[in-house]
Each structure stands twice: as structure tokens, then as C-alpha cells.
Design a protein around this motif. Structure first.
Motif, PDB file in Angstrom:
ATOM      1  N   PRO A 157      27.150  37.320  53.480  1.00  0.00           N
ATOM      2  CA  PRO A 157      28.538  37.735  53.723  1.00  0.00           C
ATOM      3  C   PRO A 157      28.765  39.158  53.192  1.00  0.00           C
ATOM      4  CG  PRO A 157      28.493  35.515  52.856  1.00  0.00           C
ATOM      5  CD  PRO A 157      27.087  36.035  52.760  1.00  0.00           C
ATOM      6  N   GLU A 159      31.207  40.758  51.959  1.00  0.00           N
ATOM      7  CA  GLU A 159      31.932  40.968  50.702  1.00  0.00           C
ATOM      8  C   GLU A 159      31.100  40.592  49.467  1.00  0.00           C
ATOM      9  OE1 GLU A 159      32.803  39.072  53.169  1.00  0.00           O
ATOM     10  OE2 GLU A 159      33.246  37.023  52.548  1.00  0.00           O
ATOM     11  N   ASN A 160      29.927  39.947  49.686  1.00  0.00           N
ATOM     12  CA  ASN A 160      29.121  39.528  48.529  1.00  0.00           C
ATOM     13  C   ASN A 160      28.069  40.559  48.120  1.00  0.00           C
ATOM     14  OD1 ASN A 160      30.602  37.251  48.748  1.00  0.00           O
ATOM     15  ND2 ASN A 160      28.908  35.852  49.134  1.00  0.00           N
ATOM     16  N   ARG A 163      28.796  42.495  44.756  1.00  0.00           N
ATOM     17  CA  ARG A 163      28.710  41.592  43.592  1.00  0.00           C
ATOM     18  C   ARG A 163      27.245  41.242  43.307  1.00  0.00           C
ATOM     19  NH1 ARG A 163      31.954  40.843  39.481  1.00  0.00           N
ATOM     20  NH2 ARG A 163      31.991  38.751  38.625  1.00  0.00           N
ATOM     21  N   LEU A 164      26.470  41.037  44.393  1.00  0.00           N
ATOM     22  CA  LEU A 164      25.046  40.731  44.232  1.00  0.00           C
ATOM     23  C   LEU A 164      24.347  41.893  43.534  1.00  0.00           C
ATOM     24  CD1 LEU A 164      22.456  39.068  44.914  1.00  0.00           C
ATOM     25  CD2 LEU A 164      22.385  40.321  47.067  1.00  0.00           C
ATOM     26  N   ARG A 184      28.637  38.977  58.734  1.00  0.00           N
ATOM     27  CA  ARG A 184      27.589  39.098  57.713  1.00  0.00           C
ATOM     28  C   ARG A 184      26.758  40.369  57.913  1.00  0.00           C
ATOM     29  NH1 ARG A 184      24.889  33.200  57.359  1.00  0.00           N
ATOM     30  NH2 ARG A 184      24.854  33.322  59.624  1.00  0.00           N
ATOM     31  N   SER A 205      22.928  32.275  45.256  1.00  0.00           N
ATOM     32  CA  SER A 205      24.320  32.205  44.803  1.00  0.00           C
ATOM     33  C   SER A 205      25.202  33.224  45.513  1.00  0.00           C
ATOM     34  CB  SER A 205      24.399  32.403  43.286  1.00  0.00           C
ATOM     35  OG  SER A 205      23.845  33.652  42.938  1.00  0.00           O
ATOM     36  N   ALA A 206      24.586  34.197  46.197  1.00  0.00           N
ATOM     37  CA  ALA A 206      25.378  35.147  46.989  1.00  0.00           C
ATOM     38  C   ALA A 206      25.435  34.693  48.448  1.00  0.00           C
ATOM     39  CB  ALA A 206      24.774  36.545  46.900  1.00  0.00           C
ATOM     40  N   TYR A 207      24.997  33.480  48.711  1.00  0.00           N
ATOM     41  CA  TYR A 207      25.062  32.857  50.038  1.00  0.00           C
ATOM     42  C   TYR A 207      24.260  33.629  51.081  1.00  0.00           C
ATOM     43  CZ  TYR A 207      28.590  30.030  47.837  1.00  0.00           C
ATOM     44  OH  TYR A 207      29.220  29.178  46.981  1.00  0.00           O
TER      45      TYR A 207
ATOM     46  N   SER B 163      28.882  30.617  56.139  1.00  0.00           N
ATOM     47  CA  SER B 163      27.917  31.132  55.160  1.00  0.00           C
ATOM     48  C   SER B 163      27.457  30.055  54.189  1.00  0.00           C
ATOM     49  CB  SER B 163      28.553  32.260  54.340  1.00  0.00           C
ATOM     50  OG  SER B 163      29.024  33.251  55.176  1.00  0.00           O
ATOM     51  N   ALA B 164      28.350  29.123  53.880  1.00  0.00           N
ATOM     52  CA  ALA B 164      28.022  28.160  52.818  1.00  0.00           C
ATOM     53  C   ALA B 164      27.328  26.912  53.349  1.00  0.00           C
ATOM     54  CB  ALA B 164      29.300  27.780  52.080  1.00  0.00           C
ATOM     55  N   ARG B 167      23.606  26.005  52.855  1.00  0.00           N
ATOM     56  CA  ARG B 167      23.243  25.505  51.525  1.00  0.00           C
ATOM     57  C   ARG B 167      23.579  24.032  51.404  1.00  0.00           C
ATOM     58  NH1 ARG B 167      24.654  28.758  46.496  1.00  0.00           N
ATOM     59  NH2 ARG B 167      23.449  26.980  45.704  1.00  0.00           N
ATOM     60  N   ARG B 187      39.991  35.862  46.484  1.00  0.00           N
ATOM     61  CA  ARG B 187      39.881  37.197  47.080  1.00  0.00           C
ATOM     62  C   ARG B 187      41.131  37.504  47.900  1.00  0.00           C
ATOM     63  NH1 ARG B 187      34.522  36.176  49.057  1.00  0.00           N
ATOM     64  NH2 ARG B 187      33.168  36.806  47.390  1.00  0.00           N
ATOM     65  N   GLU B 232      22.505  35.431  36.650  1.00  0.00           N
ATOM     66  CA  GLU B 232      22.764  36.094  37.942  1.00  0.00           C
ATOM     67  C   GLU B 232      23.606  35.190  38.842  1.00  0.00           C
ATOM     68  OE1 GLU B 232      19.725  35.794  36.597  1.00  0.00           O
ATOM     69  OE2 GLU B 232      19.525  37.871  35.889  1.00  0.00           O
ATOM     70  N   GLU B 233      23.274  33.896  38.847  1.00  0.00           N
ATOM     71  CA  GLU B 233      24.053  32.961  39.672  1.00  0.00           C
ATOM     72  C   GLU B 233      25.488  32.897  39.171  1.00  0.00           C
ATOM     73  OE1 GLU B 233      21.426  29.257  41.043  1.00  0.00           O
ATOM     74  OE2 GLU B 233      21.018  29.861  38.974  1.00  0.00           O
ATOM     75  N   PHE B 235      27.164  35.094  37.598  1.00  0.00           N
ATOM     76  CA  PHE B 235      27.859  36.346  37.925  1.00  0.00           C
ATOM     77  C   PHE B 235      28.357  36.303  39.374  1.00  0.00           C
ATOM     78  CE2 PHE B 235      28.402  40.805  38.888  1.00  0.00           C
ATOM     79  CZ  PHE B 235      28.934  41.301  37.715  1.00  0.00           C
ATOM     80  N   ASN B 236      27.500  35.826  40.268  1.00  0.00           N
ATOM     81  CA  ASN B 236      27.905  35.784  41.682  1.00  0.00           C
ATOM     82  C   ASN B 236      28.973  34.741  41.947  1.00  0.00           C
ATOM     83  OD1 ASN B 236      26.406  37.834  42.981  1.00  0.00           O
ATOM     84  ND2 ASN B 236      24.557  36.610  42.738  1.00  0.00           N
ATOM     85  N   TYR B 237      29.044  33.728  41.089  1.00  0.00           N
ATOM     86  CA  TYR B 237      30.031  32.667  41.293  1.00  0.00           C
ATOM     87  C   TYR B 237      31.343  32.948  40.545  1.00  0.00           C
ATOM     88  CZ  TYR B 237      26.470  29.538  43.286  1.00  0.00           C
ATOM     89  OH  TYR B 237      25.522  28.959  44.082  1.00  0.00           O
ATOM     90  N   PRO B 240      35.455  39.150  40.702  1.00  0.00           N
ATOM     91  CA  PRO B 240      35.341  40.532  40.222  1.00  0.00           C
ATOM     92  C   PRO B 240      36.682  41.118  39.782  1.00  0.00           C
ATOM     93  CG  PRO B 240      35.282  40.507  42.615  1.00  0.00           C
ATOM     94  CD  PRO B 240      35.456  39.086  42.176  1.00  0.00           C
TER      95      PRO B 240
END
Lengths: 656, 351
Positions: A157, A159-160, A163-164, A184, A205-207, B163-164, B167, B187, B232-233, B235-237, B240
Motif C-alpha cells: 500500500p 501509504e505504508n 513508515r516501512l 499499491r 507488517s507493512a502488508y 492489502s490485508a 495475510r 489515518r 520493526e513490526e 513500528f509498522n503497526y 505516525p
């Protein structure tokens, strides 16, 4: 004309076996605005109507199936034929059977097409990856087996990404966004091999959805791109073949699917009507609103279709009717005024007990527009433009806007004659009234006087509205009731005397005109409570009453001053015209340029100022006028009807 | 300043009236000592919930009905507040209310993942009415989680779910999907805050920043201590945005060991709160309660200050949220027969 169409509430008790025939007749008649039988209160709670929820759910599900098939096959919406017999259960069974045959055939083709499209998209993503690597002369096999670097690519995505990047701070890394794919981004991420696990977890975690370069692509990236081209051509060929299959299916099932959807649509409306009905063992109870003028016809039709085996109760509406089942609003204005109903609806559909301000709104809008845009020539252009729009010659579907523009143009022409203005020329014709630039103070005074009249009319309409609602608290003590009118005119008289003859202002006059209504306003809740007009509100303190009184005085003052803009925009309009002439005069030695400036200046004035003046007139109507008497929040009258134009009143249209 | 006075004098007066009807800490404490549902409803009759509780008592309503009615008052508070403040402020309030829509969507996704019947899930959904455009009936009829995502493909949630879902397919857990929805919601909320101007922007940015601080810390604690995620995970979760908790704090807290470590990484006043939680029997839950109590105290301090800005509306809604949370805790206590002390420990509005 100043009130919505009078309605009566009907409660129709009919035999279960007559329900389908009654529904069909009501659908043809098209006058019943149905409401949920639950609005009848406690005694209706024991009625059972849950079974219809199940039928409605099955209809929704079958309609989704039919829509999906129709969408895939590209079957056009054809609800033009008159509806056949109403038979919800039979229709559901028949359409369900048809879909059971068609769906498996379409699903197979659909899945193949989707698979091919997904493969093509994946290849395009891989193409992007290979293009990025195109200048690297290395073999792909070598790239896949990097010893010291770890590289991942995929879709993330948008917007990620940032942050990544931040999450990997402290870890040597490179993120390379390549191209946008939908919402994306195709991204390459590279770290040292020892940080591979860390990168994997961060990317997850950044999808990021991984997209690897297929293992069977070999050679350098450029060679792989050539291989990819061949694969894309093959996929395109297979896709075209599947599309032909889809066309064949459409030719085969087109008519049946279109007919089935039309039948579903008509019968679903009936089911939604039945959902709102109550049921005993053998009877059904339908409740709704019918225009008062149609009640005789309604009763006669019901008696005919049921052979007098029904009971019909008719009741007049009351302001105390509970909101969810309250009377709907149908506006009824003469044809020339109907285009102006949009002005009212944009503000909010009047409640059934509100007054319909459309006739006054139309008159005031045209007056204010003309006063701010007074010019015979420009008004004529506007009227001509409106005529073209109303005739559907410029843009289809804008007839109402065209008619409003014609009115605005004529009003501007009339005021142009009064001001003596033609395309900005101030000397061409004499002013029948006065020239605004020569007497701006008179213009300002007229504008404010006009404002006082408009606000007073608004307050009087507020009184009438409170009277209709049988709401004594608002009628006598409301901001737009007698007390508001007293206070407003008290303020007007005090202000006028202060300007014209200050010596005549006495303390007693101030007390009588402003002090007394303000005091009553401060005490209005306790007074209304003691008279039994309202229930005392918790937390409605003296401070709140004080703030509201202060707010009311400020609002009355600002509402009135707001009308100065009518004069200000009239002056601005003339000023703009003069500017055009000054510019044209500057290039008098170049006649063509001079004419071009005159034409262009007038075009800009008509387009830009016409829009601004329209907005200002609308603003004055909404904020200074409508707020005095119009509550809005009405429920639109939507009669149950079968046929293409028919609408119904589903449960979801209940008001909060 | 004068513009704010004109714009907010009326909404402020009406919001104050609504705030005066919220349950006081004393009333909440008294409720926490009530042991059965009827007792709770009878106690509520003396409060602004009087008409609602009288209706519920008359109908002999069950726990689910009562909880739904309580949530209904929260929805009504959002609706009224949005219409009171209007304009960009009203749009922000509507955006805040979308949190409830996100909760509904999560409930539907969970139900579809477990294959539960729509009738089981429907009573659990917050009755949002016009505040939500979610096609609930269609979603409840969807075959599975993928079908829910397909039905929402053209809605705001479409790209997030797209996107999700890979997973979910890979891991079989909705955890990443729910996190993605939360991040998406905040957001959008932050964007709505940034559309404000003047004092509204200044006040609400600080307030929402504080809320983001709290959320980030709450999430970090859970991710670190319960789910054992990598820095790192984590932080991404996280978000900001924030007031005192910036990226550097998130990074330090995400790498810290135990509640003491996270407390050490956090700035004041969170450091003290988390240190206090570290000694509790269940530090994770305790930290969450203490952080939310801090938010309630922030809302109260906003209400004690200058009154003519949008922050008053936001503070009112936070207090209402806290009240509804506390009432739900009381209702849960009647189901599980929890002691008054346990209930009081869970409450946000009693401090």
C-alpha cells in the motif's frame, strides 16, 4: 400552494388471500406511501411480520445472484414491460431455478477470465521488475542466488512505504518504489543477507504482497522480458477466446435474465410492502398515507378488488404523530414554480407541518438576483441562455435550471431598466428609478429596508408554522414566534429612531420595545413550563437562556445587516462594467481589441458575477429567511407503485 | 477569538447541557456495586438514562438489549454533536463515529470467519443508522471473509482489505486485517483533523495527538508483551502521529524489555502511569485502563478551559465514550457476578 399536499392515514385490513390482488391494484393506483405497521403502537407489537423478513432476505440474495450474472454477461436493464401478476413466492422459485442453470455456466467462464486477468496483471508487475533490472547484465539465476544481499519485491500500500522505511532505520537497506499498481506500489527492498528475517517481518507488517520473478524465466533481464512478451501474447489470445464464450452465453440467456430481473424487481417491491404489513392468522394490515384528494378513489379500488371483504380506517394526521410513521411531504406548486422547488429541497425537504416556501423563495430569489445583476443587455443574454437550456438545446436534463435562468434574466432586465444600464453602458437609456452609482446611500437604505421586510415575512411564516403545529410555546415565546417578532421590530424601531431622531428615544421606550421581550425571552422556559406547554429541561440553566438571548439579538442584527450585500453587489456589478469600459477606452486606437475587451468583459461579468450573485441570493434566502420558519427533515412522499417509474418506501427510509 | 464565540456559543451551551447529563464518578461507583441487571436499570432511572431504562424494565429486556440501548445513546451523542457543530467540525465528529462502523465491520468479519449465522451477529452490532453506509445486510449474508471484502471493494475499506486479505489467507488469523482497519481509520481521522483551522486545529490536534499517544503505547504494550512482535513490526503497526510520543519514543519502547522498559522509554505523564501498571497483577490491562483514565482527565481539563472551540465537542464525546465503556463493564459484571472492586478497577470515568 404554501402547504404540502394534505394527507390522510389509511389502515387497511384485508384477507390474506386478497393480499396479492390488493397489492397489484395499489401498485397500479400509485398513491399509497406505506409505513411500518409498528408505528401503530402497542397493539401492533403482537402482530407477526417476521416471515416477510425471510422472504425479503431471499429476494435480496436472488437479486444479487441475478445482478452478478447480468453484470458479467453485460445484460441491459429492461424494466419497461408492464408488470405481470404479482406472485412473489412463485417468481422467486422460477428465477431461482433459472439461475441454478445459468450460474454454473457463467461462473466457469468468469473464473477462467478472472484467472487470466490476474495472470496478466502479475506478468505486468514482473515486467516492471525486469525493466528496472534491464540495464543489469547479470543472469537472473545469479540475481536469485546473491550471497551477501537479500532482495524482495512485491506490492505494498502506497501509504505504508514511508513508515516501512522509518521502521528499518538502523538497518542498512534500500527501498526502490518502481511503479504504481492500483492503490499499491511495486517495491524492491534490499538488505544484507544477515538481516533477511528482519526485513521479512518488517515487510509483512507493512502488508507487502510478494511478487517474485517466475523461476522459469531465464537469462538476463532483457532476455526474460522477451520471454515475457511471448507469454503475454498467449494469455491475450486465451482471454479473447474466453470473451467469445461470454458473448455466446449472452446471446443465449440475454432475454431470460433481463425478464427475470424485471420480475424480481417488481415483486421485490411488493415484498417490501408486505414487510411493513402486520399479520394475524388470516388477515393482513397495511398502513400508509394517501393524498386526501385520492382517498375516495383508494377506498373504491380496494372495495372493488376485495369484493368489500376489507376494512378501511381513515385518520387525519396530527403534529404529535411519532416521527417514524409521520405524514410524508409532497410539494404541490404550479408548473412555473416547480423549477424553484430545487431551492427548497437543497435546504431540506419541509416537514409535513412546515410551510412550503417555494413560491416566496422563487419571488425573493428573482428579486434579489435582479437587484444585484441589474442590466438589460446582460439579463437578455442570461434569459436567452436559459431558454436554450430549458429547450434542451445545450445540455440535456437541465430544463429546470434553464427555466430558473430565464426568470433571473427577466428580473435582471427589469432592474436594468430601473437602473438605466445596458451591457454596462450607463448613458444609453434613462434610469426609470435611479442610478445606483449616483446615489449609493439610497441603494443601501433600500437593501436594508428590503431585508427588514424579508425577515419580518420569515417571522410571520414562523408564527403560521407554529400555529399549524399547534405549538403554543413556539407561537408565543419562540425565537420565530410573537416574542421574536416583538423583539425584532423593537430593535428595528430603536435603531431607526437612534439614526433619524435620537431625541425621541426614551428609557421607557427602550424597556417596552427591547427590554420587555428580552426579559420574557429569558424567562420563556419557566413560563412555558408553568403553562404546561413544554416539559422542563434538565440543565437548561439561566446561563443558557442568557447566551441564547444574546445570540438572538446578534443574529437579528447580523441577519438585517447581511442584506447590505444586495446593495454592495449591485454597485460591484456596475463597477465591473465601468472597468471593462475603461480598459476598452485605453485601446481605443485599436478598434478590434477594444470590441474584444467589451465582449470578453461582458462574458466574464455574466459568467462570474452571475454565479456569485446567484450564490449570494441563495445564501440570503437560506440563512436570513428559511431559518425563521423552516425546520426541514421531512420524509419525501414515495407512493408504492409497480412499473418502471415506481418507487416504494422501504424500512430504511424511517427518520431518526 | 470573536469568530469562535459566534460559532460556538450556541453549540457550547447545548454541549454543556449534554455533559451535565453524563453519569458522575459517584453514580458510576454506585452502579459498580449493583449485582443484577434489574438493579442497574433501577439505579439508572434516576439519571439521564431514565426514559431508556424505564422502557427496558417494562419490556423485561435482557443484557444484550440493555447493552444495545446504551450503545444507542452513544450513537445519538455522535449524531447530535455532529449536527450541533456542523461544517468541518461536524465532518470530524462523523469521522470519529466511524470507529463504531469499523468495530461493526470487524464483528462481521469475525462472524464470517467463524461461519456464524447472521442472527447471532446482528444483535452485537452498534445500531449506527444513518451514521454508517455499511451494507450490513449484504455483509451478513456474505459467504466468507473474501466475499465481505468483495462486497466492499468499491467502498473506503476496499483497498485496505485487498492489502490485508492475503495475510488472512496465509495465516488464517484476522489479527492483521483488524490492525489494517484500525490504522486506516486513524489515518482518515487525522486527515479530518488537519482540515480544521485556527483554534480548532490547534486544540484538536493536541487532543487527538494525545489519543494517538495513548493508542500507540497501548498497542506497543500488547504487541511486545503478548504477541512478542519484532521492533520493526511494532513500528509498522503503530500510528505516525502523536503529541508526546513520537517515532523515537515508539522505536525505543518497541525495543524495550517488559513493562518497566516500556515505561522507561515513554515520556511523562505516561512514564508514571505505566510504572504504576507494572506492579499490577495484570499489567497490560491495568496500563490500558490507566491510559484511558488519563484521556478522561484530559477531556475534563479541556472542558475547564476556554469554551469556544471544537475541542469541547471532542471532549464531550470522549467522556460519553468513557461512560458507555463503564456501563458495559457494569453490565458484564452482572453477567459474571464480579465484585464492585473489580468493576471499579476496569472503569475509566471514576478517577
Amino acid at each position: 400552494m404554501l402547504t404540502p399536499v394534505p394527507m390522510v392515514r389509511v389502515e387497511l385490513l384485508t384477507l390474506d388471500r386478497d393480499l396479492a390482488a390488493v397489492s397489484q391494484r395499489l401498485g397500479a393506483l400509485g398513491v399509497l406511501h406505506p409505513v411500518d405497521v409498528g408505528v401503530l403502537g402497542h397493539w401492533a407489537e403482537d402482530l407477526d411480520w417476521a416471515e416477510m423478513d425471510q422472504l425479503a432476505a431471499e429476494y435480496a440474495s436472488t437479486a444479487r445472484r441475478a445482478d452478478r450474472v447480468a453484470h458479467f454477461l453485460g445484460v441491459a436493464d429492461r424494466l419497461s414491460a408492464p408488470p405481470g401478476a404479482v406472485s412473489p413466492v412463485e417468481t422467486l422459485r422460477r428465477v431461482g431455478g433459472l439461475l441454478d442453470v445459468v450460474e454454473p455456466e457463467t461462473r466457469r467462464v468468469e473464473e477462467r477470465i478472472r484467472g487470466l486477468e490476474a495472470d496478466l496483471q502479475r506478468l505486468r508487475v514482473v515486467e516492471g521488475q525486469l525493466e528496472l533490472l534491464a540495464d543489469v547484465g547479470m543472469d537472473l539465476a545469479a540475481l536469485r542466488a546473491l550471497r551477501f544481499l537479500y532482495m524482495v519485491s512485491g506490492l505494498i500500500p502506497r501509504e505504508n512505504v514511508e513508515r516501512l522505511d522509518d521502521s528499518l532505520e538502523g538497518t542498512p537497506h534500500a527501498l526502490l518504489p518502481v511503479r504504481q499498481v492500483g492503490s499499491r506500489v511495486l517495491l524492491f527492498a534490499i538488505v544484507q543477507r544477515r538481516d533477511a528475517e528482519l526485513l521479512d517481518r518488517a515487510l509483512q507488517s507493512a502488508y507487502l504482497e510478494r511478487v517474485e520473478i517466475p523461476a522459469d524465466l531465464t537469462g538476463t533481464p532483457r532476455q526474460a522480458l522477451d520471454q515475457l512478451e511471448g507469454r503475454q501474447a498467449e494469455l491475450d489470445r486465451r482471454l479473447r477466446s474466453e470473451e467469445q464464450e461470454r458473448s455466446a452465453l449472452r446471446d443465449r440467456w440475454d432475454r431470460e435474465i433481463a425478464g427475470a430481473r424485471a420480475d424480481l424487481e417488481v415483486n421485490a417491491r411488493v415484498v417490501r410492502l408486505w414487510q411493513q404489513a402486520g399479520r394475524t392468522e388470516r388477515m393482513r394490515l397495511l398502513v400508509g398515507w394517501v393524498p386526501r384528494e385520492s382517498r375516495e378513489r383508494f377506498a373504491a379500488e380496494v372495495a372493488t378488488v376485495t369484493g368489500n371483504r376489507s376494512v378501511l380506517a381513515v385518520e387525519e394526521p396530527a403534529p404529535s404523530d411519532p416521527a417514524p410513521g409521520a405524514a410524508p411531504t409532497a410539494l404541490s406548486n404550479p408548473a412555473p414554480l416547480r423549477p424553484f422547488e430545487g431551492l427548497t429541497r437543497t435546504y431540506g425537504l419541509p416537514d409535513y407541518w412546515d410551510l412550503d416556501p417555494t413560491p416566496l423563495a422563487a419571488l425573493l430569489f428573482l428579486l434579489m438576483f435582479g437587484a444585484m445583476f441589474g442590466d438589460v443587455g446582460q439579463g437578455a443574454v442570461l434569459a436567452a441562455l436559459g431558454l436554450a437550456l430549458a429547450g434542451g438545446r445545450i445540455v440535456a436534463g437541465q430544463r429546470d435550471l434553464g427555466r430558473v435562468l430565464v426568470g433571473c434574466g427577466i428580473s435582471a432586465m427589469v432592474f436594468g431598466l430601473l437602473y438605466g444600464s445596458v451591457f454596462g453602458y450607463e448613458e444609453l437609456i434613462p434610469a426609470l428609478w435611479f442610478r445606483p452609482l449616483e446615489n449609493p446611500l439610497l441603494l443601501v437604505a433600500v437593501a436594508v429596508a428590503f431585508g427588514i421586510v424579508v425577515i419580518s415575512i420569515g417571522l410571520v411564516l414562523g408564527l403560521a408554522s407554529a400555529w399549524r403545529r399547534r405549538d403554543p410555546a413556539s407561537l408565543f415565546l419562540g425565537q420565530s414566534g410573537m416574542l421574536g417578532l416583538w423583539l425584532y421590530w423593537g430593535l428595528v424601531v430603536v435603531a431607526m429612531l437612534a439614526v433619524i431622531e435620537p431625541g425621541r428615544l426614551s428609557p421607557w421606550m427602550l424597556v417596552l420595545l427591547v427590554g420587555a421581550p428580552l426579559l420574557l425571552f429569558l424567562l420563556r422556559r419557566p413560563i412555558a413550563d408553568s403553562l404546561g406547554w413544554i416539559e422542563a429541561e434538565e440543565g437548561a440553566s439561566a446561563i443558557q437562556a442568557g447566551v441564547e438571548a444574546f445570540d438572538l439579538v446578534i443574529r437579528f442584527t447580523s441577519n438585517t445587516i447581511s442584506f447590505l450585500r444586495v446593495g454592495a453587489f449591485a454597485l460591484a456589478h456596475i463597477g465591473l462594467g465601468l472597468t471593462v469600459f475603461v480598459l476598452a477606452e485605453l485601446v481605443r486606437s485599436l478598434p478590434l481589441a477594444s470590441v474584444a475587451i467589451l465582449v470578453l468583459g461582458n462574458v466574464i461579468t455574466i459568467a462570474l458575477e452571475g454565479l456569485i450573485v446567484g450564490i449570494q441570493a441563495l445564501r440570503l434566502e437560506y440563512y436570513e429567511f428559511f431559518t425563521k420558519f423552516l425546520r426541514g427533515g421531512g420524509v419525501a412522499y414515495r407512493p408504492f407503485a409497480l412499473g418502471r417509474q415506481g418507487t416504494e418506501s422501504p424500512r430504511s427510509q424511517r427518520r431518526d | 477569538m470573536s469568530l469562535g464565540v459566534f460559532r460556538y456559543s450556541r453549540p457550547n451551551a447545548q454541549l454543556r447541557a449534554m455533559i451535565s447529563r453524563l453519569l458522575t464518578p459517584e453514580q458510576l461507583r454506585a452502579l459498580s456495586a449493583t449485582r443484577d441487571l434489574e438493579g442497574v436499570l433501577r439505579s439508572l432511572q434516576e439519571t439521564a438514562y431514565g426514559p431508556v431504562s424505564a422502557r427496558l424494565l417494562e419490556r423485561g429486556a435482557g443484557l444484550a438489549d440493555v447493552e444495545r440501548a446504551v450503545l444507542g445513546t452513544l450513537v445519538e451523542a455522535y449524531r447530535r454533536t455532529a449536527s450541533l457543530v456542523g461544517g468541518d467540525g461536524g465532518r470530524l465528529v462523523a469521522e470519529m463515529a466511524r470507529r463504531l462502523e469499523v468495530e461493526n465491520l470487524k464483528a462481521i468479519l469475525r462472524a464470517r470467519a467463524r461461519g456464524e449465522s447472521p442472527d447471532v451477529v446482528r444483535p452485537l452490532l452498534v445500531p449506527l443508522g444513518r451514521l454508517s453506509r455499511l451494507p450490513v445486510s449484504d455483509l451478513l449474508q456474505a459467504e466468507d471473509v473474501d466475499a465481505v471484502a468483495s462486497a466492499l471493494a468499491d467502498a473506503n475499506y476496499g483497498p485496505v482489505l485487498q492489502s490485508a486479505l492475503p495475510r488472512y489467507a496465509a495465516e488464517g488469523s484476522l489479527f492483521p486485517v483488524e490492525i489494517a482497519l484500525d490504522l486506516h481509520y486513524y489515518r482518515r481521522l487525522w486527515s479530518a483533523v488537519q482540515r480544521l483551522s485556527g483554534r480548532d486545529l490547534q486544540m484538536v490536534t493536541t487532543m487527538m495527538g494525545t489519543r494517538c499517544d495513548l493508542l500507540n503505547l497501548d498497542w506497543i504494550i500488547r504487541y511486545r508483551l503478548i504477541y512478542r512482535l519484532s521492533p520493526e513490526e511494532i513500528f509498522n503497526y503503530t500510528l505516525p502521529y502523536g503529541h508526546r510520543v513520537d517515532d523515537a519514543v515508539v522505536r525505543r519502547a518497541a525495543s524495550a524489555e517488559g513493562m518497566e522498559g516500556i515505561a522507561g522509554a515513554a515520556p511523562e505523564p505516561y512514564r508514571s502511569l505505566l510504572s504504576q501498571a507494572a506492579n499490577a497483577a495484570d499489567p497490560v490491562d491495568r496500563a490500558s485502563v490507566l491510559l484511558h483514565r488519563h484521556l478522561v482527565s484530559v477531556a475534563r481539563s479541556v472542558l475547564a478551559g476556554y469554551p469556544f472551540h471544537l475541542g469541547i465537542a471532542v471532549a464531550h464525546l470522549w467522556l460519553k465514550e468513557a461512560e458507555v465503556h463503564d456501563l458495559r463493564a457494569v453490565l458484564e459484571a452482572t453477567r459474571y457476578d464480579l465484585s464492585p472492586d473489580v468493576v471499579a478497577m476496569e472503569m475509566w470515568g471514576v478517577a
